[in-house]
Design a protein around this motif. Structure first.
Motif: not given
Length: 216
Positions: A171-188
């Motif tokens: 749970e990263p906490g705070g507000n995170i945009p969906a595009w950033l979540v997707n980036m860290f879930a695939s590219e990361g």
């Protein structure tokens, strides 16, 4: 040798069966020998990740690279800084890490409790890294990750090859945009595992000796 291989495969199957019972994993990416799965997490808007990859590496080589905190910024995606907080033993330590996020998101940081164990029969190595609290004060402008479970499972396939499975639910906490979540879930994960393959070629890992790890 056949007995060791049998136990290794058996443990891996048990691990997969347990994970499948708790999570419904969906394959999201399969390229460059790196498989990325996602799974919904109950009462969370963020999905758990599982990354699988085979590496040309001995057990000692892999564990030595994962335990080398000072070089993790070289291969773990968007890791800005990392340092040892407390060492209970060579297999039980606490470390602090800050993750760099692109604007407008704030950086995240956490303290992880990393415990390394090896099964005497199968030689399978597990490295658990749940977050720990109270060891490092929170910092202004950085969001503290207070809920995260992660695990490395390293299965020897032969003397010079291992299968790695890394799972994480956070749970990263705070507000995170969906595009950033997707980036860290695939590219990361893809970028991290590619970099880890290169990291393992360094002499300090090829020549490493860890008294608490027995190779296959």
């Amino acid at each position: 040798m056949l007995k060791k291989l049998f136990f290794a495969v058996l443990l891996l199957c048990i691990t997969f069966a347990t994970a499948s019972a708790q999570n419904k994993w969906t394959l999201k990416s399969d390229k460059d020998g790196i498989k990325i799965y996602t799974s919904p997490v109950e009462n969370s808007k963020f999905k758990a990740l599982r990354i699988e990859c085979n590496f040309q590496s001995t057990l000692t080589q892999m564990v030595a690279a994962l335990l080398d905190l000072k070089t993790r910024t070289e291969w773990i995606y968007h890791t800005k800084s990392i340092h040892l907080v407390k060492e209970v033993s060579p297999t039980d330590l606490y470390y602090y890490s800050e993750i760099s996020l692109p604007w407008p998101a704030q950086n995240r940081d956490f303290v992880a409790h990393l415990v390394t164990k090896q099964n005497e029969e199968t030689k399978v190595v597990t490295m658990d890294g749940p977050v720990a609290s109270g060891l490092v004060p929170e910092k202004d402008g950085i969001v503290r990750v207070k809920s995260s479970l992660s695990q490395w499972v390293i299965v020897p396939l032969n003397k010079n090859e291992v299968k790695v499975e890394y799972t994480i639910a956070a749970e990263p906490g705070g507000n995170i945009p969906a595009w950033l979540v997707n980036m860290f879930a695939s590219e990361g994960p893809t970028q991290s595992f590619k970099a880890l393959k290169l990291q393992l070629k360094k002499a300090q890992y090829k020549n490493a000796h860890l008294p608490f790890i027995k190779n296959y």
